[in-house]
Design a protein around this motif. Structure first.
Motif, PDB file in Angstrom:
ATOM      1  N   VAL A  73      -1.939  23.491  55.233  1.00 56.52           N
ATOM      2  CA  VAL A  73      -2.213  24.140  53.951  1.00 56.52           C
ATOM      3  C   VAL A  73      -1.065  25.066  53.558  1.00 56.52           C
ATOM      4  CG1 VAL A  73      -3.784  25.693  52.729  1.00 56.52           C
ATOM      5  CG2 VAL A  73      -4.706  23.960  54.285  1.00 56.52           C
ATOM      6  N   MET A  76       1.907  22.977  52.364  1.00 52.69           N
ATOM      7  CA  MET A  76       1.664  22.481  51.010  1.00 52.69           C
ATOM      8  C   MET A  76       1.844  23.582  49.979  1.00 52.69           C
ATOM      9  SD  MET A  76      -1.699  20.236  52.019  1.00 52.69           S
ATOM     10  CE  MET A  76      -2.252  20.078  50.315  1.00 52.69           C
ATOM     11  N   TRP A 103       6.145  15.749  47.919  1.00 53.06           N
ATOM     12  CA  TRP A 103       5.101  16.718  48.225  1.00 53.06           C
ATOM     13  C   TRP A 103       3.748  16.023  48.431  1.00 53.06           C
ATOM     14  CZ3 TRP A 103       0.548  18.261  45.779  1.00 53.06           C
ATOM     15  CH2 TRP A 103      -0.028  19.441  46.248  1.00 53.06           C
ATOM     16  N   CYS A 104       3.443  15.031  47.608  1.00 56.21           N
ATOM     17  CA  CYS A 104       2.191  14.284  47.769  1.00 56.21           C
ATOM     18  C   CYS A 104       2.167  13.546  49.108  1.00 56.21           C
ATOM     19  CB  CYS A 104       2.015  13.309  46.609  1.00 56.21           C
ATOM     20  SG  CYS A 104       1.738  14.088  45.003  1.00 56.21           S
ATOM     21  N   SER A 106       3.893  14.294  51.844  1.00 60.84           N
ATOM     22  CA  SER A 106       3.799  15.261  52.939  1.00 60.84           C
ATOM     23  C   SER A 106       2.404  15.871  53.021  1.00 60.84           C
ATOM     24  CB  SER A 106       4.844  16.363  52.762  1.00 60.84           C
ATOM     25  OG  SER A 106       4.615  17.102  51.572  1.00 60.84           O
ATOM     26  N   SER A 107       1.729  16.016  51.893  1.00 59.29           N
ATOM     27  CA  SER A 107       0.363  16.542  51.904  1.00 59.29           C
ATOM     28  C   SER A 107      -0.586  15.577  52.597  1.00 59.29           C
ATOM     29  CB  SER A 107      -0.106  16.828  50.475  1.00 59.29           C
ATOM     30  OG  SER A 107       0.724  17.777  49.840  1.00 59.29           O
ATOM     31  N   THR A 141       8.656  17.285  54.544  1.00 57.00           N
ATOM     32  CA  THR A 141       8.737  18.694  54.141  1.00 57.00           C
ATOM     33  C   THR A 141      10.177  19.163  54.079  1.00 57.00           C
ATOM     34  OG1 THR A 141       6.589  19.121  55.181  1.00 57.00           O
ATOM     35  CG2 THR A 141       7.978  21.011  54.709  1.00 57.00           C
TER      36      THR A 141
END
Length: 272
Positions: A73, A76, A103-104, A106-107, A141
């Motif tokens: 978390v 992100m 980012w999506c 890695s999330s 990331t």
């Protein structure tokens, strides 16, 4: 937070909210680390099969899963703030398409890694299904951070080059560029170290994982505090005055406060 609110009464609320969340997540991660150490070395020292070594290698432990979920978390959130800054400077959605895609991805990896860790029934973290998602998380990331910060620094640098020739004061935006680069190097060096340790199946990655949590917050606060002005922002009080327009008196509300102005009028008279 005090400096931000005191020196900037009009502080950005989303950024302030993100700063509070980073503080809470870093603190929660530290608390869980303390609980995990107490459980491994004291509470379950003589009852867990294999002792403390086996306990800390068991990635299905609730404390291990929780601390990795908190890390996911916070990662992100930190990467999202960097992308947001990049968009705020460029003011273009097209520029942040690639960072948003990274980012999506890695999330997804950040959320799947704790899930597979909770489902593991044995084995080391380097040999289970979790290792693939953790490796992907660190790599994605790192790429997101480098690309977003690179775009941000490039934009500020190009603006500085364009206005440097026409600036009438000695002000410059280069100190902001320097602190952005410093924060990116700090975070990227930690990410690169933990990625290399994990790929090499080195237990030092556990140390880096605990270190990278406060590093995320520190790199964020570096930029936040550098953008805070050194002097309190004065609160401009509107001043209303009356003026006569076409024989009618109308109130005028200027955008900035007015100061008394002394006017000297010279009158020439011609006498025949």
């Amino acid at each position: 937070m005090w400096a931000s609110m005191y020196y900037r009464p009009d502080a950005n609320r989303p950024i302030a909210f993100a700063a509070i969340l980073l503080l809470m997540l870093s603190t929660a991660h530290l608390v869980i680390d303390i609980i995990r150490l107490e459980d491994g070395f004291v509470k379950y020292r003589d009852v867990f099969p294999g002792g403390p070594v086996a306990y800390f290698q068991d990635i299905s432990q609730p404390t291990f899963v929780t601390k990795n979920l908190i890390y996911a978390v916070q990662t992100m959130l930190g990467d999202g703030v960097v992308i947001y800054r990049c968009y705020a400077v460029w003011q273009s959605v097209w520029v942040i398409i690639l960072p948003c895609m990274l980012w999506c991805c890695s999330s997804v990896a950040a959320l799947l890694a704790p899930y597979y860790a909770s489902q593991a029934t044995g084995g080391s973290i380097f040999t289970t299904e979790t290792s693939k998602w953790i490796t992907a998380l660190f790599a994605l990331t790192l790429a997101t951070n480098l690309i977003s910060t690179g775009l941000l620094v490039y934009r500020i640098w190009t603006i500085e080059c364009k206005i440097s020739s026409s600036r009438v004061t000695n002000g410059t935006m280069m100190p902001i560029v320097y602190v952005l680069i410093d924060a990116a190097i700090l975070y990227s060096a930690a990410l690169l170290t933990i990625l290399v340790c994990f790929v090499c199946a080195n237990n030092a990655q556990y140390i880096m994982l605990d270190m990278i949590m406060p590093i995320i917050s520190i790199s964020f606060y570096m930029v936040l505090f550098r953008l805070t002005p050194r002097e309190p922002t004065p609160r401009l009080l509107p001043v209303t005055y009356s003026a006569t327009i076409n024989g009618r008196e109308s109130g005028i509300l200027p955008q900035y406060p007015l100061k008394p102005l002394e006017v000297h009028i010279s009158q020439w008279t011609h006498n025949e």
